[in-house]
Design a protein around this motif. Structure first.
Motif, PDB file in Angstrom:
ATOM      1  N   UNK A  50       3.733 126.796  56.467  1.00 12.92           N
ATOM      2  CA  UNK A  50       3.716 125.367  56.794  1.00 12.92           C
ATOM      3  C   UNK A  50       2.389 124.956  57.442  1.00 12.92           C
ATOM      4  N   UNK A  51       1.341 125.664  57.093  1.00 13.32           N
ATOM      5  CA  UNK A  51       0.025 125.414  57.690  1.00 13.32           C
ATOM      6  C   UNK A  51      -0.419 123.973  57.478  1.00 13.32           C
ATOM      7  N   UNK A  52      -0.243 123.447  56.276  1.00 10.84           N
ATOM      8  CA  UNK A  52      -0.690 122.080  55.992  1.00 10.84           C
ATOM      9  C   UNK A  52       0.183 121.036  56.684  1.00 10.84           C
ATOM     10  N   UNK A  53       1.443 121.347  56.922  1.00 10.99           N
ATOM     11  CA  UNK A  53       2.368 120.373  57.501  1.00 10.99           C
ATOM     12  C   UNK A  53       2.069 120.085  58.970  1.00 10.99           C
ATOM     13  N   UNK A  54       1.313 120.958  59.618  1.00  7.54           N
ATOM     14  CA  UNK A  54       1.000 120.775  61.037  1.00  7.54           C
ATOM     15  C   UNK A  54      -0.292 119.974  61.241  1.00  7.54           C
ATOM     16  N   UNK A  55      -0.869 119.478  60.162  1.00  7.09           N
ATOM     17  CA  UNK A  55      -2.177 118.838  60.257  1.00  7.09           C
ATOM     18  C   UNK A  55      -2.083 117.317  60.292  1.00  7.09           C
ATOM     19  N   UNK A  56      -3.071 116.718  60.940  1.00  5.45           N
ATOM     20  CA  UNK A  56      -3.245 115.272  60.942  1.00  5.45           C
ATOM     21  C   UNK A  56      -4.553 114.953  60.235  1.00  5.45           C
ATOM     22  N   UNK A  57      -4.697 113.693  59.838  1.00  7.53           N
ATOM     23  CA  UNK A  57      -5.893 113.260  59.124  1.00  7.53           C
ATOM     24  C   UNK A  57      -6.646 112.227  59.959  1.00  7.53           C
ATOM     25  N   UNK A  58      -7.903 112.529  60.243  1.00  5.94           N
ATOM     26  CA  UNK A  58      -8.819 111.563  60.847  1.00  5.94           C
ATOM     27  C   UNK A  58     -10.015 111.446  59.902  1.00  5.94           C
ATOM     28  N   UNK A  59      -9.795 110.809  58.759  1.00 11.65           N
ATOM     29  CA  UNK A  59     -10.812 110.831  57.715  1.00 11.65           C
ATOM     30  C   UNK A  59     -10.782 112.174  57.001  1.00 11.65           C
TER      31      UNK A  59
END
Length: 399
Positions: A371-380
């Motif tokens: 679930x590595x990608x699921x823990x990420x946020x996007x700031x650009x």
């Protein structure tokens, strides 16, 4: 449709660069920069690209016995060192030292600062930003701008004939179609970020998705190791035809696009008809990459990692993927403002991924999970946590 001024990312100095410029300025700047990113220039720079790819492999092999390696860091070191060398002809040493340069270390904060500035502009609260902007990120762009100006100063004074990116810009500075020194600074600033962070992100997505899909990983291993008898054969001319690798990379771009956000435009005077409906003037419009690529109207089983959708025959009527809207996948954008460095990005990504598959057996550390990608946020850009990988050398790297 012109870029929406509310969401336009103004440069630290206010001077227009190729990402923010109006149409005439963009056309002039792009014409100058296109020489540096041409196929001819890319072939001339292959030795430099290969040097950094091989140094990455040497570092990973050297440190593989120390335990799992955080490839987020190593990919950032590589792509940043490479783009700065290609831009200025200087070696910055992130890859060599295994440590972040101050510029690349602050890219995450720069992305957050830009996102917050956009929100302040949208709500017409720019005058209040100093009260709400976190101190840890405020001013990071201005600090990095000064670092870039100092680097450009050194390159201008060097008088070298090396055909780096600035060579083509400097050659045209004496003409009325050239760039001003201020334009050179802001373009170099943006290329240093866009040319490193996006490629590093795709490489991280490649490692994560292939290692969490064992069948995909084994197919890649078979294709790459049967295609090359030695590491010396892994050159730009030989890596672009690897069918399954290209399918995997396309699928990585779909499920984990390095630029996952909307790049907003504004509807001009008189309004426009979009997809059969009238949209009034002044409306902010755009296509969100992540949403578009994960919509079931565009792709079969959109939330699953299925490289086979990009393989030959996937468009046949009998295929599960026959109704996929492949043309909506535009991770490098399209039209006159599409990604100028697309060819360079593909070259370095293919070379790095093929070297990795050829030289190492890889396995995700248990701490990463699926679930590595699921823990990420996007700031650009994606705000990526560590991606720990066990690397077991299969072949000795060549110098």
């Amino acid at each position: 449709m012109m870029k929406d001024p509310v969401f336009s990312l103004h440069t630290p100095t206010g001077v227009q660069n190729i990402l923010t410029a109006d149409r005439p300025t963009h056309t002039r700047q792009r014409r100058l920069l296109s020489h540096a990113f041409s196929e001819k220039a890319l072939r001339e720079q292959e030795a430099i690209i290969q040097r950094y790819v091989k140094r990455l492999m040497e570092q990973l092999a050297l440190r593989s016995g120390e335990g799992p390696q955080d490839v987020v860091r190593w990919f950032n070191f590589t792509t940043y060192d490479l783009i700065r060398d290609l831009s200025f002809g200087e070696q910055f040493g992130c890859l060599e030292n295994g440590e972040y340069d101050p510029f690349v270390q602050s890219i995450k904060d720069i992305s957050k600062e830009l996102t917050m500035i956009q929100m302040f502009k949208y709500y017409e609260l720019l005058g209040l930003r100093r009260f709400f902007m976190p101190k840890a990120i405020a001013g990071t762009r201005a600090q990095n701008m000064q670092r870039v100006i100092q680097t450009v100063d050194r390159r201008v004074k060097s008088k070298t004939n090396r055909k780096d990116f600035l060579h083509y810009i400097l050659a045209a500075m004496e003409t009325d179609k050239g760039m001003s020194r201020a334009e050179m600074d802001v373009n170099t600033f943006s290329l240093s970020i866009a040319g490193s962070e996006s490629s590093a992100t795709l490489l991280c997505g490649f490692v994560f998705y292939t290692l969490t899909h064992p069948t995909v990983y084994q197919k890649l291993v078979t294709e790459v190791r049967e295609a090359f008898q030695s590491e010396d054969q892994i050159v730009m001319a030989n890596v672009h035809h690897l069918t399954y690798l290209n399918a995997v990379l396309q699928e990585c771009l779909r499920v984990y696009p390095p630029v996952a956000v909307t790049l907003p435009r504004v509807v001009p005077e008189g309004g426009e008809v979009i997809d059969g409906g009238y949209v009034p003037a002044g409306t902010t419009v755009g296509v969100n990459h992540f949403a578009c690529y994960h919509d079931q109207r565009n792709f079969y089983r959109p939330n699953e990692f299925l490289p086979e959708r990009w393989m030959p025959g996937a468009e046949d009527e009998t295929s599960l993927f026959s109704h996929d809207q492949r043309n909506c996948l535009q991770p490098f954008s399209l039209g006159p403002r599409n990604c100028l460095g697309k060819n360079l990005a593909w070259a370095e990504i293919r070379l790095i991924t093929v070297h990795l598959i050829y030289l190492f057996d890889m396995e995700l550390d248990r701490s990463v999970g699926d679930r590595w990608t699921e823990r990420q946020k996007v700031f650009g850009f994606w705000d990526k946590p560590p991606l720990l990988v066990h690397l077991m050398p299969k072949h000795k790297t060549t110098m």
